[in-house]
Design a protein around this motif. Sequence first.
Motif, PDB file in Angstrom:
ATOM      1  N   GLU A 119       0.822  -1.212   0.000  1.00  0.00           N
ATOM      2  CA  GLU A 119       0.000   0.000   0.000  1.00  0.00           C
ATOM      3  C   GLU A 119       0.854   1.259   0.000  1.00  0.00           C
ATOM      4  O   GLU A 119       0.616   2.192  -0.779  1.00  0.00           O
ATOM      5  CB  GLU A 119      -0.919  -0.021   1.214  1.00  0.00           C
ATOM      6  CG  GLU A 119      -1.869   1.150   1.298  1.00  0.00           C
ATOM      7  CD  GLU A 119      -2.852   0.988   2.443  1.00  0.00           C
ATOM      8  OE1 GLU A 119      -3.981   0.532   2.198  1.00  0.00           O
ATOM      9  OE2 GLU A 119      -2.474   1.295   3.596  1.00  0.00           O
ATOM     10  N   THR A 120       1.860   1.308   0.867  1.00  0.00           N
ATOM     11  CA  THR A 120       2.672   2.521   0.965  1.00  0.00           C
ATOM     12  C   THR A 120       3.614   2.665  -0.226  1.00  0.00           C
ATOM     13  O   THR A 120       3.933   3.785  -0.643  1.00  0.00           O
ATOM     14  CB  THR A 120       3.479   2.538   2.266  1.00  0.00           C
ATOM     15  OG1 THR A 120       4.307   1.374   2.345  1.00  0.00           O
ATOM     16  CG2 THR A 120       2.547   2.570   3.477  1.00  0.00           C
ATOM     17  N   ALA A 155       2.928   1.981  -3.224  1.00  0.00           N
ATOM     18  CA  ALA A 155       2.157   2.440  -4.384  1.00  0.00           C
ATOM     19  C   ALA A 155       2.106   3.961  -4.474  1.00  0.00           C
ATOM     20  O   ALA A 155       1.689   4.507  -5.502  1.00  0.00           O
ATOM     21  CB  ALA A 155       0.742   1.867  -4.333  1.00  0.00           C
ATOM     22  N   LEU A 156       2.519   4.646  -3.406  1.00  0.00           N
ATOM     23  CA  LEU A 156       2.521   6.106  -3.388  1.00  0.00           C
ATOM     24  C   LEU A 156       3.942   6.625  -3.532  1.00  0.00           C
ATOM     25  O   LEU A 156       4.897   5.996  -3.064  1.00  0.00           O
ATOM     26  CB  LEU A 156       1.936   6.624  -2.068  1.00  0.00           C
ATOM     27  CG  LEU A 156       0.505   6.208  -1.710  1.00  0.00           C
ATOM     28  CD1 LEU A 156       0.157   6.713  -0.321  1.00  0.00           C
ATOM     29  CD2 LEU A 156      -0.486   6.729  -2.729  1.00  0.00           C
ATOM     30  N   GLN A 172       3.545  12.062  -2.140  1.00  0.00           N
ATOM     31  CA  GLN A 172       2.151  11.713  -1.832  1.00  0.00           C
ATOM     32  C   GLN A 172       2.037  11.195  -0.404  1.00  0.00           C
ATOM     33  O   GLN A 172       1.086  11.516   0.310  1.00  0.00           O
ATOM     34  CB  GLN A 172       1.654  10.652  -2.808  1.00  0.00           C
ATOM     35  CG  GLN A 172       1.439  11.135  -4.226  1.00  0.00           C
ATOM     36  CD  GLN A 172       1.101   9.999  -5.175  1.00  0.00           C
ATOM     37  OE1 GLN A 172       1.683   8.909  -5.103  1.00  0.00           O
ATOM     38  NE2 GLN A 172       0.153  10.244  -6.062  1.00  0.00           N
ATOM     39  N   LEU A 173       3.006  10.410   0.002  1.00  0.00           N
ATOM     40  CA  LEU A 173       2.968   9.819   1.335  1.00  0.00           C
ATOM     41  C   LEU A 173       3.035  10.890   2.419  1.00  0.00           C
ATOM     42  O   LEU A 173       2.346  10.791   3.446  1.00  0.00           O
ATOM     43  CB  LEU A 173       4.132   8.840   1.490  1.00  0.00           C
ATOM     44  CG  LEU A 173       4.159   8.005   2.768  1.00  0.00           C
ATOM     45  CD1 LEU A 173       2.945   7.098   2.845  1.00  0.00           C
ATOM     46  CD2 LEU A 173       5.443   7.168   2.808  1.00  0.00           C
ATOM     47  N   PRO A 212      -2.518  10.738   2.650  1.00  0.00           N
ATOM     48  CA  PRO A 212      -3.901  10.607   2.166  1.00  0.00           C
ATOM     49  C   PRO A 212      -4.541   9.347   2.753  1.00  0.00           C
ATOM     50  O   PRO A 212      -4.303   8.236   2.274  1.00  0.00           O
ATOM     51  CB  PRO A 212      -3.717  10.486   0.650  1.00  0.00           C
ATOM     52  CG  PRO A 212      -2.351   9.873   0.487  1.00  0.00           C
ATOM     53  CD  PRO A 212      -1.524  10.384   1.635  1.00  0.00           C
ATOM     54  N   LYS A 229      -7.348   7.990   2.676  1.00  0.00           N
ATOM     55  CA  LYS A 229      -8.136   7.151   1.772  1.00  0.00           C
ATOM     56  C   LYS A 229      -7.247   6.235   0.946  1.00  0.00           C
ATOM     57  O   LYS A 229      -7.691   5.188   0.477  1.00  0.00           O
ATOM     58  CB  LYS A 229      -8.988   8.022   0.852  1.00  0.00           C
ATOM     59  CG  LYS A 229     -10.140   8.724   1.567  1.00  0.00           C
ATOM     60  CD  LYS A 229     -11.002   9.508   0.590  1.00  0.00           C
ATOM     61  CE  LYS A 229     -12.166  10.179   1.313  1.00  0.00           C
ATOM     62  NZ  LYS A 229     -13.015  10.962   0.385  1.00  0.00           N
ATOM     63  N   SER A 230      -5.995   6.629   0.753  1.00  0.00           N
ATOM     64  CA  SER A 230      -5.054   5.788   0.009  1.00  0.00           C
ATOM     65  C   SER A 230      -4.254   4.870   0.920  1.00  0.00           C
ATOM     66  O   SER A 230      -3.444   4.087   0.435  1.00  0.00           O
ATOM     67  CB  SER A 230      -4.081   6.673  -0.791  1.00  0.00           C
ATOM     68  OG  SER A 230      -4.777   7.474  -1.721  1.00  0.00           O
ATOM     69  N   LEU A 231      -4.472   4.964   2.218  1.00  0.00           N
ATOM     70  CA  LEU A 231      -3.753   4.140   3.193  1.00  0.00           C
ATOM     71  C   LEU A 231      -4.728   3.409   4.120  1.00  0.00           C
ATOM     72  O   LEU A 231      -4.541   3.401   5.345  1.00  0.00           O
ATOM     73  CB  LEU A 231      -2.806   5.018   4.024  1.00  0.00           C
ATOM     74  CG  LEU A 231      -1.679   5.721   3.270  1.00  0.00           C
ATOM     75  CD1 LEU A 231      -1.027   6.772   4.156  1.00  0.00           C
ATOM     76  CD2 LEU A 231      -0.648   4.706   2.785  1.00  0.00           C
ATOM     77  N   SER A 291      -3.833   2.389   8.021  1.00  0.00           N
ATOM     78  CA  SER A 291      -4.617   3.079   9.051  1.00  0.00           C
ATOM     79  C   SER A 291      -5.303   2.079   9.971  1.00  0.00           C
ATOM     80  O   SER A 291      -5.300   2.253  11.203  1.00  0.00           O
ATOM     81  CB  SER A 291      -5.650   3.997   8.397  1.00  0.00           C
ATOM     82  OG  SER A 291      -5.024   5.002   7.642  1.00  0.00           O
TER      83      SER A 291
END
Length: 408
Positions: A250-251, A253-254, A258-259, A263, A265-267, A271
């Motif tokens: 997941e991380t 991909a950013l 961005q990280l 965001p 919603k992207s993590l 979270s």
Amino acid sequence: MDERAAVAEVVSIDDLLERVRREGPVLRFNNDVVGIFDPALAVRIDKANTDQHTVPDSLIDFLGLRSGRDPVAWREVRALLSEQAGRLASPGHMRDLYTRMHVFLAQRADRPHDLSELSWWTISQSLLPLLIDGLSRSDVDALIGEQKTRYNAIVLQNFSFWRRIIDFHLSRRAARTVSRHIRRRARETVPREDFLQSLLPLVQRVGVDRVAYLVSMVLAGMSGLPGITAASLLYAMHRFPHWHVRIREETSALSLEQLYALPIKSLPCTSRFVKETLRLWPGLFALHRPASHDIDIEGVCIRKGGAYELSSYFQHHSPEYWQNPDSFDPDRWLPERRQANKGAYVPFGFSSRACIGSAVGHAQLLLFCALVTRDFELTVQDEPTPWMQLEGFAIPVDFIGTLTPRHT
């Protein structure tokens, strides 16, 4: 979960759960101490007690050497620090925080460490520039000395006579360093972005000594439970490796930029992983608070001089609020599975005295998860077997391993 940890966990909570089941959420203990185990009632009682708290007098006040005394309510201090914490959680500050954590770990990579200790120091030292901007190397060493006193007391629980003498001198050196920066900064006209900046307006009202005390309280917060929580996050990655993989995917991909904006919603996996670790292994299991005045709420009477106890650990492990409360299950936080827990989730403390740096703290924990998964490989030694010690707070024990930089 390691068998020793599982036994410790059951013993530490079952008796309390059973007594609350039999007697209700308000329990009377020895020495006029009242246990409050209803989430809503706990918040109301703690707020009633805290609303009248002011910043303590200093020695100068007691000696009558200050011309006038202007009591400052803790809620005013909390508001100043909380607002600043929100500003300090900006992408620019998160970029610098991530870089400092990365440098700290890279300098210690490729050799075995106590991973609980390594996590603690990665978190606590990297936060120092957010406390006071523009520290010299000597200043940093002084504040690290104060952090060592916290580590000795909280984690090592070393209270020997000589340890206390050494810690006293370390604390005095840190206090002198903080006071010097307050005096210098009070003369500056250009504001800086750190926690000290939010407290400078109080200097004229209460003096340098009491502002230094407030800065020391923020330093104490930075030098305690956040690092312990980071150790629990690393332990959870070891115990539940499929979550380690999910966080890395997941991380990664950013982009880093961005990280830094975090965001959420992207993590979603990261979270949920952080939230569940904070639920299962919270900071201090119980908070003991003296009553500063008589409190009478919903028939619960606590007299001045008495005390009450609150427990995030009880609330996080009560079957009244959670399904399978002793299981590590980050997916319980999925929208379709989320339970109405009636305010029982208090990862950063009870609302009236919740961690004032929670915005920065939560952001740092997310970044820590990204850092140790996407930038490093984690290898944990099998012997001795790591386990989670649950005595007052949760911290991994016999947790020895190596972080190796990933080359991608």
